[in-house]
Structures are given as C-alpha cells and as structure tokens.
Write a protein that holds these residues in place. Structure first.
Motif, PDB file in Angstrom:
ATOM      1  N   ILE A   1       0.725  -1.156  -0.231  1.00 35.82           N
ATOM      2  CA  ILE A   1       0.037  -0.056  -0.020  1.00 35.82           C
ATOM      3  C   ILE A   1       0.957   1.111   0.057  1.00 35.82           C
ATOM      4  N   ALA A   2       0.694   2.063  -0.988  1.00 35.82           N
ATOM      5  CA  ALA A   2       1.580   3.495  -0.832  1.00 35.82           C
ATOM      6  C   ALA A   2       0.691   4.636  -1.127  1.00 35.82           C
TER       7      ALA A   2
ATOM      8  N   GLY B   1       2.374  -3.339 -11.228  1.00 37.68           N
ATOM      9  CA  GLY B   1       2.201  -4.340 -10.275  1.00 37.68           C
ATOM     10  C   GLY B   1       2.949  -4.365  -9.193  1.00 37.68           C
ATOM     11  N   LEU B   2       3.963  -3.309  -8.928  1.00 38.55           N
ATOM     12  CA  LEU B   2       4.783  -3.240  -7.919  1.00 38.55           C
ATOM     13  C   LEU B   2       3.995  -2.820  -6.647  1.00 38.55           C
ATOM     14  N   VAL B   3       2.995  -2.091  -6.683  1.00 34.17           N
ATOM     15  CA  VAL B   3       2.106  -1.516  -5.702  1.00 34.17           C
ATOM     16  C   VAL B   3       0.740  -2.313  -5.867  1.00 34.17           C
ATOM     17  N   ASP B   4       0.047  -2.482  -4.914  1.00 38.56           N
ATOM     18  CA  ASP B   4      -1.341  -2.964  -5.018  1.00 38.56           C
ATOM     19  C   ASP B   4      -2.488  -2.118  -4.962  1.00 38.56           C
ATOM     20  N   TYR B   5      -2.109  -0.904  -3.968  1.00 40.83           N
ATOM     21  CA  TYR B   5      -3.167   0.317  -3.654  1.00 40.83           C
ATOM     22  C   TYR B   5      -2.400   1.511  -3.328  1.00 40.83           C
ATOM     23  N   VAL B   6      -3.095   2.315  -4.023  1.00 36.80           N
ATOM     24  CA  VAL B   6      -2.584   3.861  -4.013  1.00 36.80           C
ATOM     25  C   VAL B   6      -3.664   4.498  -2.944  1.00 36.80           C
ATOM     26  N   VAL B   7      -3.042   5.356  -1.868  1.00 37.18           N
ATOM     27  CA  VAL B   7      -3.813   5.696  -1.122  1.00 37.18           C
ATOM     28  C   VAL B   7      -3.437   6.839  -0.733  1.00 37.18           C
ATOM     29  N   GLU B   8      -4.490   7.828   0.076  1.00 31.38           N
ATOM     30  CA  GLU B   8      -4.254   9.199   0.664  1.00 31.38           C
ATOM     31  C   GLU B   8      -4.075   9.044   2.049  1.00 31.38           C
TER      32      GLU B   8
END
Length: 249
Positions: free
Chosen positions: A121-122, A173-180
């Motif tokens: 998660i990034a 595919g390196l990150v699954d979820y991009v979030v704030e």
C-alpha cells in the motif's frame, strides 16, 4: 536508537525502519535487525500479519552507500552481504502475510523489498527507483525475481534507474493500492485478510515463495564481488561527495 523498530500491536507485528537522518538507508545492523524481527514475528503464534514501513519521509533509500563504500576486503563484503541475504531469506520464508506501507520514497533495496511483500500500500506521493547500476552495482532481488514478479518492465527499471510514481508502480504490479491515508488503506486490507483461513494462508505462503531463494543467493554473491570493484568504489565515492556538496549548498 534502534535502527529498525519492532512493535507488537495486538495480533499484528510492526517492523519500522528508523534511520530518518539517513532516509532509512540499510546498513549491516539494519539488515540484521530486519531479519531478527521477521523471524521473531514468524515464531509468535499470536501474530497474524506483519507490517513493514518506515519513519519520516521514506520507506527506505536502500543500502547505505557509505557503509558499502567502506568495505575494503572480501571478508568484510561477504559479512555485509550475508547479513543482507539473511534478511531476504527471512522475507522469503515468512509464513505470515507481509504488508508493506510505503510512506515515501522507496529506492534501491528499499524498492526491491516490495517484491517480497504480499500486499503493498503506497501513498500517492511515494516514489520508486532501482538505481544501483549508476553506482557500478546490481540490484540482486530485482534481477533474480523481478521478471517473474513484474515481467519485462523490470528490465527498464533496472537498466535506466528511472524514478516512477505510485500510479505507475500500481500499473506495473509493484504496488497494490495507492491511497491518501495509509491507516485507512491498511484497515481495509486487514478486514479482507481476517476473512481468510489461517491454515490456508500458511499453506499458500509456503508455495508462493518457495522457488525464490537460490536465484537471489546467486545474485547477492555477484553483488558482493562487484561492490569491491574499482569502478563501483569510484562511483560510490562520487555519489557520496555529490550528496555532501548538495547539503552544503
């Protein structure tokens, strides 16, 4: 000050990179602590998941270039990179779900670690790069398991060392979820994990990582030799001096 912190919060083990003044760069002690904390979490029957993150503005800037530059003999290099490999081995053999929270930049080894995370998660503003080639070195995790994880795009990332943002990291595919908000993202993932049978998770984890160890070990041995080469030493020296100069400006 502990360079890598271990905290147990209920059924979750938190492992936190804690060298903010070094952008959470990983020296020998850091790799050793990471390995120890992963193994401790794995042995703890109360722990259901492991969270890996960093303090400050970085997840991790990767290997500590100053520490690598100071390696003078083959024996010193073997000692350093064996510590690195033991940490990777702990990532590979971990039987609990590993969730990486990328709170800032993830460069070099810090980016490569994500290849062994089950769920990443990034934050939207996080940045990713695998620039070891610019220092006359190689990224052992990326070149050994990166193709199976990400496909041909790993070639571009390791050969150019370019920086990518969270959205592109998600696209490849390196990150699954991009979030704030990392906490909100983590809560949603934990809700999903809690619906899955622990026995199923244990079995799936054993299968998912079982074939990765030998190739990574070979790549780390090659990196050990490269780290002592004249070109690598020159490039690391130039990198260190450029960073020192930028701090004075």
């Amino acid at each position: 000050m502990m360079k890598v912190i271990y905290e147990k919060r209920g059924e979750v083990a938190w492992i936190i990179f804690n060298r903010q003044e070094k952008i959470n760069a990983l020296d020998k002690e850091s790799w050793i602590l990471l390995s120890q904390h992963l193994r401790n979490a794995d042995k703890d029957e109360e722990v259901k998941a492991v969270i890996l993150t960093g303090k400050g503005r970085a997840f991790s800037a990767g290997d500590d270039i100053h520490a690598m530059y100071e390696l003078k003999t083959y024996e010193e290099a073997v000692d350093f990179f064996n510590s690195l490999f033991q940490a990777i081995d702990s990532l590979i053999t971990l039987t609990k779900p590993l969730i990486c929270l990328v709170n800032g930049l993830a460069y070099g080894g810090g980016c490569e670690i994500l290849l062994f995370c089950d769920i990443t998660i990034a934050l939207k503003e996080a940045k990713f790069s695998i620039p070891e080639g610019r220092l006359g070195l190689i990224p052992p995790m990326a070149i050994s398991v990166g193709y199976n994880a990400l496909g041909r795009v790993i070639n571009r990332l390791v050969l150019t060392g370019e920086e990518i943002d969270s959205q592109e990291a998600k696209n490849i595919g390196l990150v699954d979820y991009v979030v704030e908000n990392l906490d909100e993202g983590l809560n949603k993932v934990m809700e999903m994990l809690n619906r899955v049978s622990p026995t199923s998770i244990l079995t799936m984890k054993r299968w998912l990582m079982r074939s990765k160890r030998d190739e990574v070990e070979k790549a780390v041995k090659e990196l050990t030799l490269l780290s002592l080469s004249e070109e690598a030493k020159r490039r690391m020296y130039e990198f260190i001096k450029s960073r020192e100069k930028s701090k004075r400006v």
